[in-house]
Design a protein around this motif. Structure first.
Motif, PDB file in Angstrom:
ATOM      1  N   ARG A  23       0.832  -1.205   0.000  1.00  0.00           N
ATOM      2  CA  ARG A  23       0.000   0.000   0.000  1.00  0.00           C
ATOM      3  C   ARG A  23       0.866   1.254   0.000  1.00  0.00           C
ATOM      4  O   ARG A  23       0.564   2.241  -0.691  1.00  0.00           O
ATOM      5  CB  ARG A  23      -0.914  -0.005   1.227  1.00  0.00           C
ATOM      6  CG  ARG A  23      -1.948  -1.128   1.233  1.00  0.00           C
ATOM      7  CD  ARG A  23      -2.980  -0.883   2.318  1.00  0.00           C
ATOM      8  NE  ARG A  23      -3.874  -2.025   2.467  1.00  0.00           N
ATOM      9  CZ  ARG A  23      -3.788  -2.917   3.430  1.00  0.00           C
ATOM     10  NH1 ARG A  23      -2.835  -2.815   4.347  1.00  0.00           N
ATOM     11  NH2 ARG A  23      -4.646  -3.924   3.502  1.00  0.00           N
ATOM     12  N   VAL A  24       1.932   1.233   0.805  1.00  0.00           N
ATOM     13  CA  VAL A  24       2.828   2.380   0.850  1.00  0.00           C
ATOM     14  C   VAL A  24       3.475   2.605  -0.511  1.00  0.00           C
ATOM     15  O   VAL A  24       3.561   3.744  -1.004  1.00  0.00           O
ATOM     16  CB  VAL A  24       3.898   2.196   1.935  1.00  0.00           C
ATOM     17  CG1 VAL A  24       4.959   3.289   1.852  1.00  0.00           C
ATOM     18  CG2 VAL A  24       3.259   2.190   3.316  1.00  0.00           C
TER      19      VAL A  24
ATOM     20  N   ARG B 147       0.976   4.131  -2.857  1.00  0.00           N
ATOM     21  CA  ARG B 147       0.725   5.544  -2.588  1.00  0.00           C
ATOM     22  C   ARG B 147       1.883   6.420  -3.060  1.00  0.00           C
ATOM     23  O   ARG B 147       1.670   7.469  -3.673  1.00  0.00           O
ATOM     24  CB  ARG B 147       0.497   5.764  -1.091  1.00  0.00           C
ATOM     25  CG  ARG B 147      -0.836   5.238  -0.574  1.00  0.00           C
ATOM     26  CD  ARG B 147      -1.163   5.864   0.774  1.00  0.00           C
ATOM     27  NE  ARG B 147      -0.156   5.561   1.764  1.00  0.00           N
ATOM     28  CZ  ARG B 147      -0.200   4.533   2.597  1.00  0.00           C
ATOM     29  NH1 ARG B 147      -1.213   3.675   2.530  1.00  0.00           N
ATOM     30  NH2 ARG B 147       0.740   4.331   3.488  1.00  0.00           N
ATOM     31  N   THR B 148       3.100   5.973  -2.786  1.00  0.00           N
ATOM     32  CA  THR B 148       4.251   6.776  -3.208  1.00  0.00           C
ATOM     33  C   THR B 148       4.386   6.799  -4.721  1.00  0.00           C
ATOM     34  O   THR B 148       4.750   7.833  -5.301  1.00  0.00           O
ATOM     35  CB  THR B 148       5.534   6.239  -2.573  1.00  0.00           C
ATOM     36  OG1 THR B 148       5.688   4.840  -2.903  1.00  0.00           O
ATOM     37  CG2 THR B 148       5.489   6.371  -1.068  1.00  0.00           C
TER      38      THR B 148
ATOM     39  N   ASP C 232      -4.313  17.858  -7.553  1.00  0.00           N
ATOM     40  CA  ASP C 232      -4.087  16.424  -7.669  1.00  0.00           C
ATOM     41  C   ASP C 232      -5.323  15.750  -8.265  1.00  0.00           C
ATOM     42  O   ASP C 232      -6.257  16.417  -8.740  1.00  0.00           O
ATOM     43  CB  ASP C 232      -3.741  15.829  -6.298  1.00  0.00           C
ATOM     44  CG  ASP C 232      -4.819  16.127  -5.258  1.00  0.00           C
ATOM     45  OD1 ASP C 232      -5.950  16.471  -5.647  1.00  0.00           O
ATOM     46  OD2 ASP C 232      -4.521  16.010  -4.056  1.00  0.00           O
TER      47      ASP C 232
ATOM     48  N   ASP D 167       9.412  14.182  -1.797  1.00  0.00           N
ATOM     49  CA  ASP D 167       8.915  13.861  -3.131  1.00  0.00           C
ATOM     50  C   ASP D 167       9.987  14.125  -4.186  1.00  0.00           C
ATOM     51  O   ASP D 167      10.074  13.409  -5.197  1.00  0.00           O
ATOM     52  CB  ASP D 167       7.662  14.673  -3.449  1.00  0.00           C
ATOM     53  CG  ASP D 167       6.454  14.196  -2.664  1.00  0.00           C
ATOM     54  OD1 ASP D 167       6.375  12.984  -2.397  1.00  0.00           O
ATOM     55  OD2 ASP D 167       5.611  15.024  -2.309  1.00  0.00           O
TER      56      ASP D 167
ATOM     57  N   GLN E 147       1.932   6.638  -6.832  1.00  0.00           N
ATOM     58  CA  GLN E 147       0.903   7.542  -7.323  1.00  0.00           C
ATOM     59  C   GLN E 147       1.314   8.997  -7.123  1.00  0.00           C
ATOM     60  O   GLN E 147       1.082   9.843  -8.004  1.00  0.00           O
ATOM     61  CB  GLN E 147      -0.430   7.266  -6.608  1.00  0.00           C
ATOM     62  CG  GLN E 147      -1.571   8.171  -7.041  1.00  0.00           C
ATOM     63  CD  GLN E 147      -1.916   8.004  -8.510  1.00  0.00           C
ATOM     64  OE1 GLN E 147      -1.657   6.952  -9.108  1.00  0.00           O
ATOM     65  NE2 GLN E 147      -2.467   9.047  -9.108  1.00  0.00           N
ATOM     66  N   ARG E 148       1.947   9.295  -5.983  1.00  0.00           N
ATOM     67  CA  ARG E 148       2.429  10.662  -5.755  1.00  0.00           C
ATOM     68  C   ARG E 148       3.460  11.046  -6.808  1.00  0.00           C
ATOM     69  O   ARG E 148       3.441  12.166  -7.341  1.00  0.00           O
ATOM     70  CB  ARG E 148       3.050  10.784  -4.358  1.00  0.00           C
ATOM     71  CG  ARG E 148       2.068  10.734  -3.215  1.00  0.00           C
ATOM     72  CD  ARG E 148       2.797  10.954  -1.891  1.00  0.00           C
ATOM     73  NE  ARG E 148       3.405  12.270  -1.827  1.00  0.00           N
ATOM     74  CZ  ARG E 148       2.800  13.356  -1.369  1.00  0.00           C
ATOM     75  NH1 ARG E 148       1.566  13.285  -0.917  1.00  0.00           N
ATOM     76  NH2 ARG E 148       3.429  14.525  -1.345  1.00  0.00           N
TER      77      ARG E 148
ATOM     78  N   THR F 296       9.564   4.627  -9.541  1.00  0.00           N
ATOM     79  CA  THR F 296       8.166   4.379  -9.859  1.00  0.00           C
ATOM     80  C   THR F 296       7.992   3.618 -11.159  1.00  0.00           C
ATOM     81  O   THR F 296       6.975   2.967 -11.369  1.00  0.00           O
ATOM     82  CB  THR F 296       7.418   5.721  -9.943  1.00  0.00           C
ATOM     83  OG1 THR F 296       7.593   6.413  -8.716  1.00  0.00           O
ATOM     84  CG2 THR F 296       5.938   5.528 -10.192  1.00  0.00           C
TER      85      THR F 296
END
Length: 832
Positions: free
Chosen positions: A408-409, A412-413, A628, A640, A415-416, A676
């Motif tokens: 999950r982490v 999320r990262t 976003d 980021d 996607q950021r 990513t």
């Protein structure tokens, strides 16, 4: 964030009802280490009789030549001492402590007036008593105490004390402070504070102690409340004089909010655990692990065990006193730990509790499970000490599995990063434009007279009229816009600069924000390549999270940023001021260093904080209007930029193991977690493909070239020399533009051939004019293309010359100068 039901707040879940924060613990430790000077009940000046005190007031320096207030001072001293004689005591100080003045800093004068009128027959004026009090302080007849002085501020105290008590000490202070700070508003406040200490404690400037300065800050807090805006510039001046011991704190800033490193007992006792046996056990457990832990980790474990675990159990199960938890108790605790509660203030002023899932629930369970298992393991070695506390662990191995959480982490990262990487150029351009606009506004307000209106960037402002007497009114950068809103264009320019510098530094280095803020002038070094003699600038990243030092190559873009930062933070002597930064992880002050990220606040150079960087980036983002996926304003956290740096570097072909070294990771999986685009299996497949491709390629490709082939290779580069420069096309590739070099982007123009390029441009303009006269429309199109290409090449040459003209000497040490800080590696001959 998922929001659950809202209820009226009492105390946050997971913390004790009697939680005592550690804020201010650093100040408490300093007060114990550096006590303030005590004031005796008598000293020679306080024992002088009335006539001798009046005689002293009549002589310089207490009576300056031609001073208009001397008569008032003398009358005031006489009346005050006559009044004090009515109180018990052998010295004036003892009588002062017995009179109402000590308890009533503002009302005592009325009582003194009434007594004097009744017993002397004359009623003194308030001006006489005020002047007399000032004279008694300067003569060191009475010492009223710092709280009394903080409550009664005198704007004449600093001049009178400097002239009568310690002229040499104040002259030294002026030299240390500099002309600008000495005559500024904060400088006047610092001189007032130093004068208060002399009036309350006696002695000279060099006799002031660290404890006196701490007591002064406490007195301001007592009289005016916390966050009253009192300055600490006075302490910086005193420390620069060298009157404090070597272990004195570098600054008194933020003592009320900083904790410092406290004892294990205090880490646990802040949660007020009710069971003393479990409290002692947690303290003993933490002390056993303390030698192998850094302070940040020790504080985190203490919070988990004392607050999230045991304080929560005591709050929901009163009277619990054993680690042997019933299944129902353990189950209920694990359910509670899955959520957290935040207290939020609503528009109507009410406080509500908002529950949301706790992302760190798995880590908390792991800490508690480690606590149980450590006790069981240690009991085998020391059964008498740890054996009584061994109990079945209420947390099973399956409950601490972090696979789902890590996925999950990672999602999320990722996607950021996907949202922020494409719009990074927009943010970079916005930061650059905001800085240019802020500089234009600042230049305009500095050039405008006070009180006048001016227009810049199609915006009209009215410059404020400086009403204070501490500085030139024309130097103010405060303005009012057309709506009457007050703006400080100087502060706006500073925030715009540090937003631009932070964004550029982070995106070009991939450094952590704490590494960026710890970068100093010593971090910029240069290395000369032994083969070519080329000077390569390097940036040394100090150890932070992983305690691994690394060196990064400084790109031209990063060099421009570092040059701008160095130019801004240098002082009038050309040196970068030394400032001390507070390590939020270790709760300690670092030694003073020439940090790059520093600015001047209230007359002191202080480090730029993480919150300042974050808020400055937010302000830049707000100006872009980016949002976003949910439609909310887009937010960049400093970290980021690190993920974007890794992703972009690997996408551009940088091998992952090289990216790992650049980022300071000890494991390549950590680096790939930041990436990513490519997962680890793609990298391994790519490596295998490269190996197979090398095996399948024909061996002829690895043979030595023949003399003819070598001559052809060298001849290709000889034929690339042109009248305007050099052709940059690859070897064995034909000229795709049929030698129309003016139009070709591969032409590398020589700056020395600029006059020839200007002649070509002028000739093209003449030929276009001729074609327009003759009506040669086809000729005009072709000549126009050549003219545009010529103009572009001239612009590139001008830009290149401008960049060279703006080069700034950064004072980087040479490689020989830093050789003493480099590790020595034995050569093969030496090691053999």
């Amino acid at each position: 964030m998922t929001v659950g039901a809202q209820t009226q707040a009492t105390s946050p879940q997971g913390t004790s009802d009697t939680f005592r924060p550690l804020a201010g613990a650093a100040g408490d430790a300093l007060r114990l280490k550096f006590p303030a000077r005590s004031v005796p009940e008598s000293w020679p000046a306080s024992m002088h009789p009335l006539e001798q005190v009046l005689e002293r007031v009549d002589r310089p320096p207490l009576r300056p030549p031609g001073h208009f207030a001397w008569d008032s001072r003398r009358r005031g001293v006489n009346r005050i001492l006559q009044w004090l004689e009515a109180f018990p005591g052998e010295s004036w100080q003892q009588r002062w402590q017995a009179c109402p003045a000590l308890a009533e800093p503002h009302e005592w004068m009325e009582e003194a007036k009434a007594w004097t009128l009744q017993n002397v027959g004359r009623r003194p004026t308030k001006a006489d008593l005020t002047s007399g009090t000032l004279a008694l302080l300067c003569a060191d007849v009475v010492r009223p105490g710092l709280p009394w002085l903080a409550a009664r501020r005198s704007r004449f105290l600093r001049e009178a004390m400097a002239a009568s008590r310690d002229p040499e000490g104040f002259a030294t202070l002026e030299t240390v402070a500099g002309v600008d700070d000495w005559s500024s508003k904060v400088g006047f406040e610092a001189r007032n504070q130093i004068s208060m200490i002399l009036a309350a404690k006696g002695g000279l400037v060099r006799d002031i102690t660290v404890g006196d300065c701490l007591e002064l800050r406490d007195s301001f807090d007592l009289v005016r409340g916390r966050n009253n805006g009192n300055r600490t510039l006075f302490y910086a001046w005193l420390q620069s004089m060298g009157i404090f011991p070597s272990d004195a704190p570098t600054t008194l800033r933020q003592l009320e909010s900083l904790a410092g490193q406290v004892s294990v007992e205090r880490l646990v006792d802040r949660y007020e655990l009710k069971c003393p046996h479990i409290r002692d056990l947690i303290v003993a457990y933490l002390k056993e692990r303390q030698p192998a832990l850094d302070y940040g980790t020790l504080e985190e474990i203490s919070r988990v065990l004392a607050s999230n675990f045991w304080a929560d159990l005591e709050r929901n199960h009163p009277g619990i006193d054993s680690l042997h938890l019933a299944p129902k108790v353990a189950s209920e605790w694990k359910e509670r730990i899955k959520t957290k509660t935040a207290r939020r203030k609503q528009l109507d002023g009410t406080i509500v509790e908002v529950k949301s899932p706790r992302a760190s629930a798995g880590a908390l369970l792991m800490q508690v499970r480690a606590f149980y298992l450590d006790l069981a393991e240690w009991a085998a070695e020391e059964p008498g000490r740890w054996g009584p506390w061994v109990a079945p662990c209420p947390i099973k191995p399956a409950e601490i599995s972090t696979k789902k959480h890590e996925k999950r982490v990672k999602a999320r990262t990722d996607q950021r990063t996907r949202e922020r990487l494409p719009v990074l150029p927009v943010l970079v351009r916005a930061a650059d434009q905001r800085l240019k606009d802020a500089k234009a506004r600042l230049d305009a307000v500095r050039a405008a007279p006070a009180g006048s209106s001016f227009t810049v960037l199609s915006e009209t402002y009215t410059k404020a009229i400086g009403s204070n007497r501490w500085k030139d009114p024309g130097k103010t950068t405060v303005v009012y816009d057309t709506d009457g809103e007050r703006l400080d264009l100087g502060m706006a320019e500073r925030r715009a600069f540090w937003a631009w510098a932070s964004i550029e530094f982070l995106r070009h280095t991939g450094a952590r924000v704490e590494e960026m803020l710890e970068a100093s002038h010593h971090s910029i070094v240069q290395y000369t390549l032994p083969t070519t003699g080329e000077i390569v600038p390097l940036l040394q990243i100090a150890p932070s999270k992983t305690d691994e030092e690394r060196v990064l190559l400084v790109t031209p873009e990063l060099a421009d940023v570092l040059s701008a930062i160095v130019t801004r933070v240098r002082n009038s002597t050309g040196a970068i001021p030394l400032v001390a930064a507070y390590d939020q992880a270790e709760k300690t002050w670092n030694p003073p260093m020439p940090l790059l990220f520093q600015w001047n606040v209230s007359g002191q150079n202080v480090p730029v904080s993480v919150n300042t960087v974050r808020n400055a980036i937010y302000e830049t983002l707000d100006s872009t209007g980016l949002s976003d996926a949910s439609g909310n304003p887009l937010r960049y956290q400093p970290h980021d930029f690190r993920r974007i740096f890794v992703t972009d570097a690997i996408r551009s072909g940088l091998p992952p193991h090289i990216a790992m070294v650049i980022c300071g990771h000890s494991n390549i999986n950590t680096t790939m977690g930041y990436n990513t685009v490519y997962p680890a299996d793609v990298i391994e497949s790519h490596r295998a493909f490269i190996g197979r491709r090398r095996n399948l390629r024909p061996g002829e490709e690895y043979r030595m070239p023949t003399p003819e082939e070598w001559e052809s290779f060298l001849g290709h580069f000889e034929r690339r020399k042109l009248s305007l420069g050099t052709c940059g096309r690859a070897y064995n590739s034909p000229c795709v533009h049929e030698h129309a070099c003016i139009r070709c982007s591969m032409l590398l123009t020589d700056p020395h051939e600029r006059p020839r390029l200007v002649d070509i441009r002028d000739n093209l303009i003449d030929r276009i004019s001729e074609a327009e006269r003759e009506g040669w429309l086809g000729e005009i199109d072709g000549l126009g293309i050549s003219l545009a290409a010529t103009e572009e090449k001239l612009a590139q040459l001008d830009a290149q010359a401008a960049r060279k003209g703006q080069a700034i000497e950064m004072g980087m040490p040479t490689f020989r100068q830093i050789a003493a800080r480099s590790s020595t590696v034995a050569t093969p001959q030496e090691s053999s």
